[in-house]
Design a protein around this motif. Structure first.
Motif, short mmCIF file in Angstrom:
data_model
loop_
_atom_site.label_atom_id
_atom_site.label_comp_id
_atom_site.label_asym_id
_atom_site.label_seq_id
_atom_site.Cartn_x
_atom_site.Cartn_y
_atom_site.Cartn_z
N LEU A 137 0.83 -1.21 0.00
CA LEU A 137 0.00 0.00 0.00
C LEU A 137 0.86 1.26 0.00
N GLN A 138 2.12 1.15 -0.46
CA GLN A 138 3.02 2.29 -0.42
C GLN A 138 2.54 3.42 -1.30
N ALA A 139 1.98 3.12 -2.47
CA ALA A 139 1.50 4.17 -3.37
C ALA A 139 0.37 4.96 -2.71
N GLU A 140 -0.54 4.21 -2.07
CA GLU A 140 -1.64 4.89 -1.39
C GLU A 140 -1.12 5.72 -0.21
N ALA A 141 -0.11 5.18 0.52
CA ALA A 141 0.46 5.92 1.64
C ALA A 141 1.13 7.21 1.16
N ASP A 142 1.82 7.16 0.01
CA ASP A 142 2.43 8.36 -0.53
C ASP A 142 1.37 9.39 -0.90
N ASP A 143 0.29 8.92 -1.50
CA ASP A 143 -0.80 9.85 -1.84
C ASP A 143 -1.38 10.49 -0.59
N LEU A 144 -1.56 9.68 0.47
CA LEU A 144 -2.12 10.22 1.71
C LEU A 144 -1.14 11.20 2.37
N ASN A 145 0.17 10.92 2.27
CA ASN A 145 1.16 11.85 2.81
C ASN A 145 1.12 13.19 2.07
N SER A 146 0.97 13.11 0.75
CA SER A 146 0.86 14.35 -0.03
C SER A 146 -0.39 15.12 0.37
N LEU A 147 -1.46 14.36 0.59
CA LEU A 147 -2.70 15.02 1.02
C LEU A 147 -2.51 15.68 2.39
N ALA A 148 -1.81 14.98 3.30
CA ALA A 148 -1.58 15.54 4.63
C ALA A 148 -0.74 16.82 4.55
N TRP A 149 0.30 16.81 3.70
CA TRP A 149 1.10 18.01 3.53
C TRP A 149 0.26 19.16 2.97
N SER A 150 -0.58 18.85 2.00
CA SER A 150 -1.44 19.89 1.42
C SER A 150 -2.39 20.46 2.46
N LEU A 151 -2.99 19.58 3.27
CA LEU A 151 -3.89 20.06 4.32
C LEU A 151 -3.13 20.87 5.37
N GLY A 152 -1.89 20.44 5.68
CA GLY A 152 -1.09 21.20 6.65
C GLY A 152 -0.76 22.59 6.14
N ILE A 153 -0.40 22.69 4.85
CA ILE A 153 -0.12 24.01 4.26
C ILE A 153 -1.37 24.86 4.26
N ALA A 154 -2.52 24.25 3.92
CA ALA A 154 -3.77 25.00 3.92
C ALA A 154 -4.11 25.49 5.33
N THR A 155 -3.85 24.63 6.33
CA THR A 155 -4.12 25.03 7.71
C THR A 155 -3.21 26.19 8.13
N THR A 156 -1.93 26.13 7.75
CA THR A 156 -1.00 27.21 8.08
C THR A 156 -1.42 28.52 7.42
N LEU A 157 -1.80 28.44 6.14
CA LEU A 157 -2.26 29.65 5.46
C LEU A 157 -3.52 30.21 6.10
N ALA A 158 -4.43 29.29 6.50
CA ALA A 158 -5.64 29.75 7.17
C ALA A 158 -5.32 30.42 8.50
N LEU A 159 -4.34 29.87 9.21
CA LEU A 159 -3.95 30.46 10.49
C LEU A 159 -3.32 31.84 10.29
N ILE A 160 -2.47 31.97 9.27
CA ILE A 160 -1.86 33.27 8.98
C ILE A 160 -2.93 34.28 8.58
N GLY A 161 -3.86 33.82 7.72
CA GLY A 161 -4.95 34.71 7.33
C GLY A 161 -5.79 35.14 8.52
N ALA A 162 -6.07 34.19 9.42
CA ALA A 162 -6.85 34.53 10.62
C ALA A 162 -6.11 35.53 11.50
N ALA A 163 -4.78 35.34 11.61
CA ALA A 163 -3.99 36.27 12.42
C ALA A 163 -4.02 37.68 11.83
N LEU A 164 -3.91 37.76 10.49
CA LEU A 164 -3.98 39.07 9.84
C LEU A 164 -5.35 39.71 10.02
N LEU A 165 -6.40 38.90 9.85
CA LEU A 165 -7.74 39.43 10.06
C LEU A 165 -7.94 39.85 11.51
#
Length: 564
Positions: free
Chosen positions: A212-240
């Motif tokens: 299941l390594q291919a699926e795990a890699d896809d899920l890791n990419s998804l986790a990184w994307s969600l983490g970046i989105a969360t960080t951007l949301a946090l920065i945006g919230a701080a600015l607001l």
């Protein structure tokens, strides 16, 4: 592990015990109670005093909670969807391949036949390894592997083998008697799906192992994307949050500045008001309060100015008749002292009473005029460099106190002071000590070195101590109040009740102060502290004489309030 399919048809699901190391169904290790307690104590010790910082933190925490929750839910849903789709496809293909290849095997296949069947099953599009188990003609258990290097029977978890080999509820030979089970495991950091089933009717048992390594890699990419989105949301919230805090705190900051100016006496301070929200209403309330306060202070100032003007006018008006009365009393006093007999002995006590009361009234008028100058802020210093020992000696000698006062002062202590005002201070302090404490009165002089933040030169310290009963503790805070009486039963005293008040005002205009206390050895101690260089007040020319002149030297009795 979970049952996915029956060997012949879909039946009831059964879950086998989990093996340690699984990726999908593992438990989460939480922090201990001790860790939580330590973190709680750390957070409790943090105090945020900035309202802006608190608003930003609250906005950030809310945004972080929402973003993490949304990201966690999205990750969990996508993870389950990806893994379920992959494992369903693999298990379904394995089930079909097992059924088709098992039908082609003889009743007691050899190891080679099982290996060929396993190899054929492994050639499917799902790319998994297969191992088949069965009994040969000799009754021995044989295994056929599609790839001995990647998958053997030993790689199959024991719990999964027991679950596959266990006959389920139902009659023997029931096509649904055996189920297809699966379990996700991790080997060397790589996730795998392992499944197994036994063909109904005595057929072979098969196991698959799919990476299941291919699926795990896809899920890791998804986790990184969600983490970046969360960080951007946090920065945006701080600015607001910062923008919102600025919008809210700017009127509050203006209100703080206005309140500080109001406290400094700038009663005309007002706030610009715009809008109809709560902050605008607060600004309107502040403006109304400031206007009412300014009106009240102006009224009080007018009344105080009128009172001060009345006292000054009264003092001026009294000086003219007092001058004539004083001249008459001086003539009468000379006649009494000459003992010529021109004054009737019957009225001599009354004449002496008039002489004493005239002097007292003259002193009171002079002191009232001096007080009005202090209140109006028109009192000025005429500074000169004097020898303090000589100044005190002159003060004592002018009032015939040499026999009653002990002076402890070294000659050569030079200070930049107003000699006349220093004479007034010393006359009031020494006269008060003689009147209420009795002789001998000890006057000591010393120089204190400059303290931190003070200019060079130090401070002149003059202590006046008597040997009387001391000052009652309840009277000490009021000894410098104007017209203060220690006892209501004694409303009249020999002095005007303004001497100590004038003395402390003269000390203040020098940049110094006077304090009163009781000595541990007995008696009262008055301590005068003056800057050696004349303080922060500079000389501004000679004061006018006549009606606007400074206070006259104190009378031999000195001045001061009734302290007993």
């Amino acid at each position: 592990m979970r049952p996915a399919h029956t060997a012949a048809s879909r039946g009831g699901e059964t879950r086998a015990p989990e093996e340690p190391g699984g990726t999908g169904d593992e438990g989460v290790i939480g922090e201990t109670g001790e860790d939580r307690g330590a973190r709680g104590r750390l957070l409790a010790g943090l105090r945020f005093t900035s309202l802006r910082l608190r608003l930003v933190l609250v906005f950030g925490l809310v945004a972080l909670t929402a973003a993490v929750s949304a990201s966690g839910i999205a990750y969990w849903l996508n993870r389950e969807a990806v893994l379920t789709r992959t494992q369903d496809a693999a298990l379904s293909d394995f089930h079909q391949e097992l059924q088709s290849h098992a039908a082609a095997l003889p009743p007691h296949p050899s190891q080679a036949e099982l290996r060929d069947a396993a190899t054929g099953m492994a050639d499917s599009s799902q790319h998994y390894a297969v191992v088949l188990l069965d009994e040969n003609e000799d009754g021995h258990r044989v295994a056929g592997n599609s790839d001995l290097d990647t998958f053997t029977v030993a790689d199959v978890p024991r719990a999964l083998r027991d679950a596959v080999g266990e006959e389920q509820e139902g009659a023997s030979g029931d096509p649904a008697a055996y189920h297809l089970f699966w379990q996700r495991t991790v080997e060397d950091g790589t996730p795998y799906l392992i499944g197994g089933a036994r063909v109904a009717g005595g057929g072979p048992t098969g196991y698959l192992k799919k990476s299941l390594q291919a699926e795990a890699d896809d899920l890791n990419s998804l986790a990184w994307s969600l983490g970046i989105a969360t960080t951007l949301a946090l920065i945006g919230a701080a600015l607001l949050a910062h923008a919102a805090a600025t919008t809210v705190l700017k009127p509050v900051h203006r209100l703080g500045i206005a309140a500080r100016r109001l406290g400094e006496g700038k009663l005309h301070t007002r706030l610009r008001v715009s809008g109809t929200d709560e902050l605008a209403e607060l600004s309107r309330t502040f403006n109304r309060t400031a206007a009412a306060l300014e009106k009240q202070v102006d009224a009080m100032s007018d009344r105080e100015e009128a009172s001060r003007r009345f006292v000054a006018d009264m003092s001026h008006e009294l000086r003219t008749p007092l001058t004539a009365i004083t001249a008459v009393t001086e003539v009468l006093e000379e006649e009494l002292d000459a003992e010529t007999g021109s004054v009737d002995p019957m009225i001599e006590p009354a004449v002496r009473l008039v002489i004493g009361e005239t002097r007292r009234l003259n002193t009171l008028v002079e002191n009232l005029m001096e007080v009005t100058r202090f209140d109006a802020g028109t009192a000025r210093l005429v500074l000169d460099t004097v020898d303090i020992a000589d100044q005190i000696t002159a003060c004592i000698d002018a009032r015939a106190w040499l026999d009653a006062v002990e002076l402890d002062a070294e000659r050569g202590i030079m200070a930049h002071v107003d000699p006349r005002r220093l004479d007034v201070i010393l006359a009031n302090l020494i006269g008060n000590a003689l009147k209420h404490g009795g002789s001998p009165v000890r006057v000591s002089v010393r120089v204190e070195p400059p303290q931190d933040g003070e200019e060079a030169g130090g401070r002149l310290v003059i202590r006046v101590r008597d040997h009387g009963p001391g000052i009652p503790e309840e009277v000490l805070p009021h000894v410098f109040d104007r017209f203060y009486k220690a006892s209501a039963s004694r409303p009249r005293s020999d002095g005007s009740g303004l001497g100590l008040s004038i003395a402390v005002e003269n000390a203040h205009i020098h940049g110094g102060d006077i304090s009163a206390a009781n000595s541990p050895e007995g008696g009262a101690v008055f301590t005068l502290r003056l800057p050696m260089d004349g303080g922060a007040v500079e000389a501004e020319g000679d004061e006018d004489t006549g009606d606007d002149g400074g206070a006259r030297p104190a009378t031999p009795g000195g001045e001061g309030g009734d302290r007993r």
